[in-house]
Design an enzyme around this catalytic site. Sequence first.
Site, PDB file in Angstrom:
ATOM      1  N   HIS A 163       0.792  -1.361  -0.050  1.00 31.71           N
ATOM      2  CA  HIS A 163      -0.045  -0.010   0.061  1.00 31.71           C
ATOM      3  C   HIS A 163       1.005   1.310  -0.010  1.00 31.71           C
ATOM      4  O   HIS A 163       0.469   2.174  -0.878  1.00 31.71           O
ATOM      5  CB  HIS A 163      -0.840   0.017   1.041  1.00 31.71           C
ATOM      6  CG  HIS A 163      -1.916  -1.044   1.036  1.00 31.71           C
ATOM      7  ND1 HIS A 163      -2.444  -1.426   2.301  1.00 31.71           N
ATOM      8  CD2 HIS A 163      -2.156  -1.900  -0.051  1.00 31.71           C
ATOM      9  CE1 HIS A 163      -3.361  -2.594   2.085  1.00 31.71           C
ATOM     10  NE2 HIS A 163      -3.038  -2.781   0.868  1.00 31.71           N
ATOM     11  N   HIS A 192      -9.487  -1.835  -5.158  1.00 31.28           N
ATOM     12  CA  HIS A 192      -8.211  -2.097  -4.005  1.00 31.28           C
ATOM     13  C   HIS A 192      -7.239  -3.027  -4.832  1.00 31.28           C
ATOM     14  O   HIS A 192      -5.983  -3.029  -4.497  1.00 31.28           O
ATOM     15  CB  HIS A 192      -8.592  -2.800  -2.864  1.00 31.28           C
ATOM     16  CG  HIS A 192      -7.573  -3.151  -1.850  1.00 31.28           C
ATOM     17  ND1 HIS A 192      -7.025  -1.990  -0.983  1.00 31.28           N
ATOM     18  CD2 HIS A 192      -6.859  -4.252  -1.625  1.00 31.28           C
ATOM     19  CE1 HIS A 192      -5.815  -2.554  -0.531  1.00 31.28           C
ATOM     20  NE2 HIS A 192      -5.985  -3.643  -0.738  1.00 31.28           N
ATOM     21  N   ASP A 224      -3.415  -2.542  -5.039  1.00 30.22           N
ATOM     22  CA  ASP A 224      -2.353  -3.449  -4.768  1.00 30.22           C
ATOM     23  C   ASP A 224      -1.462  -3.662  -5.855  1.00 30.22           C
ATOM     24  O   ASP A 224      -0.127  -3.792  -5.920  1.00 30.22           O
ATOM     25  CB  ASP A 224      -3.099  -4.989  -4.512  1.00 30.22           C
ATOM     26  CG  ASP A 224      -3.332  -4.974  -2.850  1.00 30.22           C
ATOM     27  OD1 ASP A 224      -2.976  -4.195  -2.081  1.00 30.22           O
ATOM     28  OD2 ASP A 224      -4.220  -5.776  -2.717  1.00 30.22           O
ATOM     29  N   HIS A 252      -0.622 -10.848  -5.188  1.00 30.32           N
ATOM     30  CA  HIS A 252       0.495 -10.514  -4.901  1.00 30.32           C
ATOM     31  C   HIS A 252       1.640 -11.499  -5.578  1.00 30.32           C
ATOM     32  O   HIS A 252       2.533 -11.044  -6.139  1.00 30.32           O
ATOM     33  CB  HIS A 252       1.032 -10.515  -3.551  1.00 30.32           C
ATOM     34  CG  HIS A 252       0.148  -9.415  -2.948  1.00 30.32           C
ATOM     35  ND1 HIS A 252      -0.097  -8.286  -3.238  1.00 30.32           N
ATOM     36  CD2 HIS A 252      -0.796  -9.718  -1.952  1.00 30.32           C
ATOM     37  CE1 HIS A 252      -0.795  -7.487  -2.384  1.00 30.32           C
ATOM     38  NE2 HIS A 252      -1.488  -8.604  -1.473  1.00 30.32           N
TER      39      HIS A 252
END
Length: 307
Positions: free
Chosen positions: A78, A241, A245, A268
């Site tokens: 973030h 979001h 990310d 991720h």
Amino acid sequence: MLAQRTLKSLTKAVGVGLHSGQRVELTLRPAAPDTGIVFRRVDLPQPVDIVISAQAVTDTRLASTISSGSAKVHTVEHLMSACAGLGIDNLYVDITAEEVPILDGSASSFVFLLQSAGIALQVAPKRFIRVIKPVEVREGEGANTKWARLSPYEGYKLSFEIDFDHPAVDSTGQRVEFDMGSGAYTRDIARARTFGFTKDVEMMRANGLALGGGLDNAIVMDDYKVLNSDGLRYNDEFVKHKILDAMGDLYLIGKPLLAAYGAFRSGHAMNNKLLRELLAHKDAYEVVTFEDEKKAPQGFATLARAW
Ligand SMILES: [Zn+2]
């Protein structure tokens, strides 16, 4: 010349780690041209520097973790997203624990901190990684398929699609596209919070994770609905979001990308795999600077607007 950027002055924040629940102090400091973004674990007997890079990412379960030897910093995405959104090239991040504070669960607190410190232009050309051939990573078959790709684009845009089968998510947009050229990162993306489900949170807590998580730093859902009394910040906050990310994960390559990023159910792990795939193909990218900043893509030449 389109110049590199750092902060004008230092700024500090105190918070808790999402997973560790530990109190942590963060100090963001100006850094010289070509330093890049460097996390410094100042709580260790000998401070350890972790310079961001695709290879510095050593764990991508739940969050992006970078490390150097045994020194780690969890949940960097973030803060990295805020740096990408504001075009910060050089920064020291002094940190007193193993995890970046979660603050409000979005990037907006980091944006606020960086903008309050002020952004300074430096006497060195900003270096971009321009994607010149598409690269893609893909996993799973049929309903389990997920993929992420980078394609040539003279600017930076991201499109993301999620596929959550949940009543509270179904009713919201599951696909979003964001172009840096809009100049609207702080308004449209930075405020999107991380999200989780009560049943996962209970399981994570039993395993010593999500100890700092709660309704003030995440969207929390039970089997049917969002439990936060204020509801959502955007009607498509979940997928926004994921864009936030992805911007953070991709900025770990160490330079802004000139590319179009597209992803379906990525996370991720896959974002980092995509960076490594790009770097493995030397003919798929080139490093460029802009002598004439008017020739730089929109969204990079002008400093991001304050609030
Ligand atoms: Zn996140």
